[in-house]
Structure formats: structure tokens, C-alpha cells
Design an enzyme around this catalytic site. Structure first.
Site, PDB file in Angstrom:
ATOM      1  CB  CYS A 205      16.001   2.438  -5.495  1.00 22.35           C
ATOM      2  SG  CYS A 205      15.928   4.315  -6.673  1.00 22.35           S
ATOM      3  CB  CYS A 219      -5.918   1.302   7.183  1.00 25.19           C
ATOM      4  SG  CYS A 219      -4.424   1.989   7.248  1.00 25.19           S
ATOM      5  CB  CYS A 281      15.490   3.237 -10.627  1.00 25.28           C
ATOM      6  SG  CYS A 281      14.324   4.308 -10.438  1.00 25.28           S
ATOM      7  CB  CYS A 389     -16.311 -12.495   4.780  1.00 26.76           C
ATOM      8  SG  CYS A 389     -16.501 -12.177   2.236  1.00 26.76           S
TER       9      CYS A 389
END
Lengths: 433, 158
Positions: A205, A219, A281, A389
Site C-alpha cells: 500500500c 549497508c 493493493c 573499484c
């Protein structure tokens, strides 16, 4: 709970219970011999009921253990009994890594390498041996989600990617479970209660479609401060208490989103009033539901594909070199002095932690905003450029960009990034991941 | 998160409000779309789109203004613009001074090329004061003096 730990009240209860159990067993024995054919044995039912209330009884040690919080009016002995009756399930197929320890305080140095769910169980039982904990050493998936989630009343979503968050949401909604959801990266966190008793809005929703894959920071990529994400976890625990205790009801629960910011001018928690259940929904609205148990279990909805991923495979083999080659180039340079440029596209903070000597740092996020080669390398004098990288993903995108958008020809990607460099070439490179 | 505070301003005293002063602060990721500036003040006359019946500027106007005038890099447009017609808006902004007040009032927001749907992409939450913008009418929300509009992205890590 051993007998000598019990209070008088508990001993009497226990006695009554044993009496009931005894009676019901006698009846069952009778049943097998065909003496009594009652399916609804009232004594057995009474026994089961009593057994349940016995499980919620606290030992005398526990009266002291939980005393400080039981005194609080919002908790009281009634909530404590509910907690006592409850069981915890931990789902995680991952093992403890040393990079987890700064924030995942359920684990410690000794449990590195152990399954996370087992490590968590071990440490929780050290804290409180009275808790019942079931572990599931698997990643939650389309196959096992219903089997696991259906056994519990509340789901705490502590996962780290959109695909898993959508899966947990859909299964919890279809099983009628309330979700307490927390997330965070760097110094920020977000907190909300979803599908509250099937009347509150769900994750879909709030977020009907997943965010673009290239906009997601994990993270591992963005970093995370242990104390900040820790606070989100603690806030989730409080919300769970409020749901279990019945503090939140159909009347007073209002959908919200909490935004925690650890490093603003002050620390702050801003709470925003959010939309209610959506009447469009695809999972929690019965009229528009497209996602069902069948769809999920048959694997018709592949969450990871649906959420998408970034395609890093944008180079031809001859546009890449491996770390051994880079080593040779660096060594030869010392004698020939023909010149080359090693470009590290990791974020500045990561580059500052550790880097290969004589490397220039231009973070990929900054690089891709450049419009001309001049913006990237004002002093460029036609030497070969090697791009590196951390794991060799952003470096590939960088090479593609430098070639196609900025017209640089003399450019190669270093396969596997500094991760490969550290493992295959320079054992003394500081690995922070 | 980008937070924009709207303050009405007048050209002269006793005159009707002429436009809004936008005080924008950004931190934690989204600020990069304004060129990484942490704080900035913009002074703009908010245009009203032809599709809006009210003469008061709406959230849609604010988003148009952000897309047309404030985004430093065109590539960031994808955060706000869902391409429908594919019309390129001429972005000649980047005349904002860090922390300072931009002189003069931008008037060029009125020639609106509104074929394109300007909204926000999935993953960006828009908050009007302390409320989800969906509860406030999304694009139709009529801006008010003193409004605090926040743009923040959903977090998934843990």
C-alpha cells in the site's frame, strides 16, 4: 521450570494439571479399548486449556527478572504473561561475519562463522534461559515462507533488500499477521507497523512498485552506524510490545512512518501520518488481490526478478584486464615511465580507508555526472587509464561511460576490483568489507 | 532527504503575495540532486499550470519548478519525471548561489510544457508537513505559506 523453583500457587496449579492429565490419559486408554468413543473429550479440552494458562505462569525468579517492567502500567503482569506464553522463531541462513559485529549485537567474536540464527539463540538464552526459541537456518523464500510465518502471530522484518521485504509482506498479509518493519542505512532509519491486524496498510500500500534497482543503497555499499541501526531495532522491540500487549487497537492505531536521523543538528525521530490501506493493493485488498499463496508457492512471482538488478555485464573481454596484469603494468612503469593512470571509483570514504598507491579517486556517483572528459580528468595526457573499484562492478559501468559518453578510448576495467587485488596480489591491503 | 520550506513573499508591502521563497535543506543522499548543497534559498514565483482550476499553486507546480529550475543535473530528472511524451524541458537553471538568496524573480515557469507527467518515481516518499502526500491530494495539494515539503527515499538495508 523445576519443581523447587515454583511458588505455592504454582504447585497447586501443577497438581491440578497433573490430575487432569491423569484423567484424560485414563480416558484415552479407555478409548483405545473402545470403552469411550467421545471425540470431544471435555476433560482433555480442559486439560489443554489449563496447560496453556500454566505456561503463562511465571516462576518466582521471573517475578524479579521482569519486575521492573511489570511495574510499568503499560505492561503489567498481563502483558508479561502473554510474553511468557510466546515463542520466538529466528529465520536466517547466513553465518556470522566479523563485519556484522559492530551492529548485530546478538553475535560476538566467538560466534563468527556460526549460523546467525544459532548464534542469536545462544546469546539470547544466555540473557534469559526461560525463552523458547526455534531456529530456521534458511533464507526466507517463496518455498518456506508460508510454513514458517503461519506459525507465528507477529513478524519482525529485519531484512536488507526490497525483494525480501515484499515477500515477507505478501506472505504475512495472506497469513493475517502484523509486521513490525525496520530499516536503515548510514545514520538514518525508518520504522513502521504494517498490516496491523489486517486493517492497517501493508508494504505494498505504501510502495506499490519497487524502486529502481540502481537507486538502492545497501549497508555493505553505503555503510551503517551500529548505534543508529541499533536504535531502530530497539524501537521495533517497543512497537512489538505495544502490539502484543494490545496497546494498539483498531481504534487508536494510525498508520505512520517513523524517520530516525542520527546525525542531524540534533538526533531526531519524526513521525509522519501515512496513507491507510489501499483499495488497489494487489495483496491486501480482497477485491484487487492478484498475489495469492498459490502464485507465491508456485514461484510465479520471482521477487528478485521483479525488483530487478543492475546489469554490470557491459564490457567485452578485451576491455578488461586482471589484477596480475595491473601489477605488471605498475612494476614496468617504475622502469619505463611511460605513464598511465589508475582511477579508483569507490566512494571517497572507502578510498580513504585503503587504496593502491598513486591512484586517483573519482567516485562513480560523481563520474557519471560529468559531461566531458575535461570534467573528469582536466590534465589528461593520453595515457592508458585503468579503472578499479571494490568488487569490479562500478568500474565496468565507469569504463562503459568513459568510452561511450566521454569518448575516452584508452581505458580498461580491472577485473574483481581491489577485493581481487587484496586476495591475489597484495596481502597487506587493508580489507574493510 | 530534501526539505523545502515555503514562505510567501511580496514585492512591496500591502501587495498581494507575489510568490514563494523556497528554503531548501538537503542531507543524506538526496541532497546530491541539488548539486550536493546542504542549504540553499531560492526565490521563485510559482507558476500555475493550465490544468489547475485554482489560481493557488499546487504540489504539481512545485515539482515542475524543481524539475525545470532547481535540478542541477538532467539525469536527476528521472526521480521526478515519468516520461509520457518525451519532451525535453530546457533546463538552464544552476544559477543558484550556495546559501544565498537568488536575486530576481524567475518568471519563465509559465510557458509550461505539461505533456509530460511530473511526479516522483517509486522509492521516493513525499511528505507535506507531517503527513504522507497521498492523504493531502498528491499533485493537487494546494501549497500554503509555511509548508514544509520533504522528499525522502525509502530505506531497505538493515
Amino acid at each position: 521450570m523445576s519443581l523447587d523453583e515454583l511458588s505455592k500457587e504454582q504447585l497447586i496449579e501443577k497438581l491440578k494439571l497433573l490430575e487432569l492429565e491423569n484423567n484424560s490419559l485414563k480416558e484415552q486408554v479407555g478409548k483405545t479399548y473402545g470403552i469411550d468413543n467421545h471425540d470431544n473429550n471435555p476433560q482433555l479440552q480442559q486439560y489443554q486449556h489449563q496447560q496453556q494458562s500454566f505456561n503463562s505462569l511465571l516462576s518466582s525468579e521471573e517475578y524479579r527478572r521482569y519486575g521492573r517492567q511489570m511495574q510499568v502500567p503499560e505492561i503489567g503482569i498481563s502483558t508479561q504473561r502473554k510474553l511468557k506464553q510466546s515463542k520466538i522463531g529466528i529465520v536466517d541462513g547466513d553465518t556470522v561475519d566479523v563485519t556484522n559485529l559492530h551492529r548485530q549485537v546478538l553475535h560476538n567474536t566467538e560466534t563468527v562463522g556460526m549460523l546467525k540464527c544459532e548464534s542469536a539463540k545462544r546469546n539470547l538464552l544466555k540473557l534469559n534461559p526461560n525463552v523458547e526459541i526455534q531456529t530456521y537456518p534458511d533464507l526466507i523464500s517463496n518455498d518456506n515462507a508460508f510454513k514458517i510465518i503461519s506459525q507465528y502471530d507477529y513478524v519482525l522484518d529485519c531484512t536488507d533488500n526490497p525483494a525480501t521485504r515484499y515477500l515477507i509482506n505478501d506472505v504475512s498479509v495472506l497469513c493475517g499477521k502484523t509486521i513490525i518493519s525496520g530499516s536503515g542505512v548510514k545514520t538514518d532509519g525508518q520504522l513502521c507497523v504494517l498490516n496491523f491486524h489486517n486493517i492497517g496498510p501493508c508494504y505494498r500500500c505504501f510502495y506499490p512498485s519497487p524502486p529502481p534497482a540502481n537507486s538502492i543503497t545497501s549497508c555493505a555499499d553505503g555503510g551503517v552506524v551500529g548505534s543508529c541501526i541499533g536504535l531502530v531495532g530497539i524501537m521495533m522491540a517497543t512497537e512489538t510490545l505495544k502490539v502484543i500487549s494490545g496497546f494498539y487497537s483498531g481504534d487508536n492505531f494510525k498508520p505512520y512512518l517513523g524517520l530516525y536521523s542520527g546525525f542531524g543538528p540534533n538526533q531526531s525521530l519524526r513521525t509522519f501520518k501515512m496513507r491507510g490501506k489501499s483499495n488497489k493493493c494487489k495483496v491486501c485488498c480482497a477485491e484487487t488481490r492478484q498475489i495469492t499463496k498459490e502464485v507465491i508457492e508456485k514461484g510465479d512471482l520471482d521477487y528478485h526478478t521483479w525488483c530487478g538488478s543492475v546489469d554490470y555485464n557491459v564490457l567485452k573481454p578485451d576491455e578488461r584486464i586482471d589484477v596480475q596484469n595491473l601489477k605488471k603494468i605498475i612494476d614496468t612503469e617504475k622502469e619505463t615511465k611511460t605513464g598511465f593512470l589508475l582511477l579508483d571509483v569507490r566512494p571517497k570514504e572507502q578510498f580513504e580507508i585503503s587504496s593502491i598507491p598513486n591512484t586517483r579517486n573519482i567516485p562513480y556517483a560523481k563520474l557519471k555526472k560529468c559531461k566531458t572528459l575535461e570534467d573528469v580528468l582536466p590534465d589528461y595526457d593520453d595515457v592508458p587509464v585503468y579503472v578499479i573499484c571494490r568488487f569490479g562492478r562500478d568500474s565496468q559501468l565507469s569504463v562503459r561511460f568513459l568510452k561511450d559518453q566521454l569518448g575516452l578510448k584508452n581505458v580498461w576495467d580491472v577485473k574483481g576490483g581491489v577485493n581481487k587485488w587484496a586476495s591475489d596480489v597484495d596481502g597487506e591491503f587493508f580489507v574493510y568489507w | 532527504m530534501i526539505v523545502i520550506l515555503l514562505k510567501k513573499f511580496q514585492k512591496r508591502r500591502h501587495q498581494a503575495a507575489h510568490g514563494y521563497m523556497l528554503h531548501a535543506t538537503g542531507k543524506g543522499g538526496l541532497d546530491v540532486i541539488f548539486g550536493g548543497q546542504k542549504y540553499a534559498t531560492f526565490k521563485f514565483k510559482l507558476p500555475t499550470t493550465s490544468t489547475t482550476t485554482t489560481t493557488q499553486p499546487t504540489m504539481q507546480d512545485l515539482l515542475h519548478l524543481i524539475v525545470k529550475n532547481l535540478l542541477v543535473d538532467k539525469k536527476d530528472r528521472c526521480m521526478f519525471v515519468v516520461p509520457v511524451s518525451g519532451i525535453e524541458i530546457d533546463n538552464e537553471a544552476q544559477n543558484v548561489e550556495n546559501g544565498g538568496v537568488k536575486d530576481g524573480v524567475k518568471e519563465d515557469g509559465e510557458d509550461g510544457d505539461e505533456e509530460e507527467e511530473v511526479t516522483v518515481t517509486p522509492g521516493i516518499l513525499v511528505l507535506v508537513n507531517d503527513t504522507d502526500w497521498e492523504l493531502e491530494g498528491e499533485l493537487e495539494y494546494v501549497l500554503e505559506d509555511g509548508d514544509l515539503i520533504s522528499f525522502t527515499s525509502t530505506l531497505h538495508g538493515g
